[in-house]
Design a protein around this motif. Sequence first.
Motif, PDB file in Angstrom:
ATOM      1  N   UNK A  12       0.808  -1.228   0.000  1.00 56.52           N
ATOM      2  CA  UNK A  12       0.000   0.000   0.000  1.00 56.52           C
ATOM      3  C   UNK A  12       0.840   1.276   0.000  1.00 56.52           C
ATOM      4  N   UNK A  13       2.122   1.167   0.269  1.00 58.72           N
ATOM      5  CA  UNK A  13       2.983   2.350   0.156  1.00 58.72           C
ATOM      6  C   UNK A  13       3.035   2.825  -1.292  1.00 58.72           C
ATOM      7  N   UNK A  14       2.820   1.921  -2.236  1.00 60.26           N
ATOM      8  CA  UNK A  14       2.819   2.271  -3.654  1.00 60.26           C
ATOM      9  C   UNK A  14       1.493   2.898  -4.093  1.00 60.26           C
ATOM     10  N   UNK A  15       0.436   2.669  -3.325  1.00 55.91           N
ATOM     11  CA  UNK A  15      -0.897   3.157  -3.703  1.00 55.91           C
ATOM     12  C   UNK A  15      -1.381   4.270  -2.781  1.00 55.91           C
ATOM     13  N   UNK A  16      -0.466   4.896  -2.076  1.00 57.88           N
ATOM     14  CA  UNK A  16      -0.861   5.976  -1.164  1.00 57.88           C
ATOM     15  C   UNK A  16      -1.732   5.494  -0.028  1.00 57.88           C
ATOM     16  N   UNK A  17      -1.563   4.243   0.364  1.00 52.15           N
ATOM     17  CA  UNK A  17      -2.325   3.678   1.470  1.00 52.15           C
ATOM     18  C   UNK A  17      -3.664   3.077   1.079  1.00 52.15           C
ATOM     19  N   UNK A  18      -4.015   3.161  -0.197  1.00 56.09           N
ATOM     20  CA  UNK A  18      -5.312   2.634  -0.639  1.00 56.09           C
ATOM     21  C   UNK A  18      -5.315   1.104  -0.638  1.00 56.09           C
ATOM     22  N   UNK A  19      -6.374   0.529  -0.106  1.00 55.11           N
ATOM     23  CA  UNK A  19      -6.516  -0.925  -0.054  1.00 55.11           C
ATOM     24  C   UNK A  19      -7.050  -1.493  -1.362  1.00 55.11           C
ATOM     25  N   UNK A  20      -7.696  -0.660  -2.166  1.00 48.11           N
ATOM     26  CA  UNK A  20      -8.245  -1.101  -3.449  1.00 48.11           C
ATOM     27  C   UNK A  20      -8.081   0.031  -4.446  1.00 48.11           C
ATOM     28  N   UNK A  21      -7.602  -0.324  -5.642  1.00 44.96           N
ATOM     29  CA  UNK A  21      -7.398   0.681  -6.690  1.00 44.96           C
ATOM     30  C   UNK A  21      -7.952   0.151  -8.005  1.00 44.96           C
ATOM     31  N   UNK A  22      -8.396   1.046  -8.875  1.00 47.18           N
ATOM     32  CA  UNK A  22      -8.849   0.612 -10.197  1.00 47.18           C
ATOM     33  C   UNK A  22      -7.653   0.416 -11.118  1.00 47.18           C
ATOM     34  N   UNK A  23      -7.831  -0.456 -12.100  1.00 52.71           N
ATOM     35  CA  UNK A  23      -6.814  -0.669 -13.129  1.00 52.71           C
ATOM     36  C   UNK A  23      -7.533  -1.070 -14.414  1.00 52.71           C
ATOM     37  N   UNK A  24      -6.841  -0.916 -15.527  1.00 51.69           N
ATOM     38  CA  UNK A  24      -7.403  -1.239 -16.838  1.00 51.69           C
ATOM     39  C   UNK A  24      -6.650  -2.422 -17.438  1.00 51.69           C
ATOM     40  N   UNK A  25      -7.364  -3.232 -18.205  1.00 50.18           N
ATOM     41  CA  UNK A  25      -6.718  -4.318 -18.926  1.00 50.18           C
ATOM     42  C   UNK A  25      -7.650  -5.487 -19.122  1.00 50.18           C
ATOM     43  N   UNK A  26      -7.457  -6.182 -20.241  1.00 42.66           N
ATOM     44  CA  UNK A  26      -8.279  -7.357 -20.518  1.00 42.66           C
ATOM     45  C   UNK A  26      -7.580  -8.649 -20.108  1.00 42.66           C
ATOM     46  N   UNK A  27      -6.298  -8.535 -19.711  1.00 42.79           N
ATOM     47  CA  UNK A  27      -5.559  -9.680 -19.172  1.00 42.79           C
ATOM     48  C   UNK A  27      -4.850  -9.220 -17.900  1.00 42.79           C
ATOM     49  N   UNK A  28      -4.409 -10.167 -17.102  1.00 43.56           N
ATOM     50  CA  UNK A  28      -3.693  -9.822 -15.881  1.00 43.56           C
ATOM     51  C   UNK A  28      -2.423  -9.040 -16.199  1.00 43.56           C
ATOM     52  N   UNK A  29      -1.715  -9.410 -17.265  1.00 41.57           N
ATOM     53  CA  UNK A  29      -0.499  -8.676 -17.647  1.00 41.57           C
ATOM     54  C   UNK A  29      -0.808  -7.208 -17.899  1.00 41.57           C
ATOM     55  N   UNK A  30      -1.900  -6.927 -18.593  1.00 50.49           N
ATOM     56  CA  UNK A  30      -2.289  -5.539 -18.869  1.00 50.49           C
ATOM     57  C   UNK A  30      -2.698  -4.810 -17.588  1.00 50.49           C
ATOM     58  N   UNK A  31      -3.343  -5.524 -16.681  1.00 49.78           N
ATOM     59  CA  UNK A  31      -3.737  -4.923 -15.405  1.00 49.78           C
ATOM     60  C   UNK A  31      -2.490  -4.533 -14.607  1.00 49.78           C
TER      61      UNK A  31
END
Length: 91
Positions: A12-31
């Motif tokens: 969470x240090x990479x996400x500013x402490x957020x426990x859940x973040x949105x991401x885009x992609x149709x495969x896990x690699x893209x996410x």
Amino acid sequence: MSVNVRIPTILRTYTGGQAEVPAEGSTLAEVIESLEKNHPGIAARVLDDQGKLRRFVNVYVNDDDVRFEQGLDTATPQGAGVSIIPAVAGG
């Protein structure tokens, strides 16, 4: 496709402490690529030097362990939940 990624406490240090973040992609690699773009440094904690999932990091798309699916090529449908879970060792 837009998905929700659940982030473990240790990352969470990479996400500013957020426990859940949105991401885009149709495969896990893209996410993971999308996560890295928006939260620099997180991909190196999930992927090894060869670009494969780290041995002690488990990733689930909805309730499916991607190691038993298509790995980084696992589909991530619109609205899917992706969970990154570090393995816990102990005795």
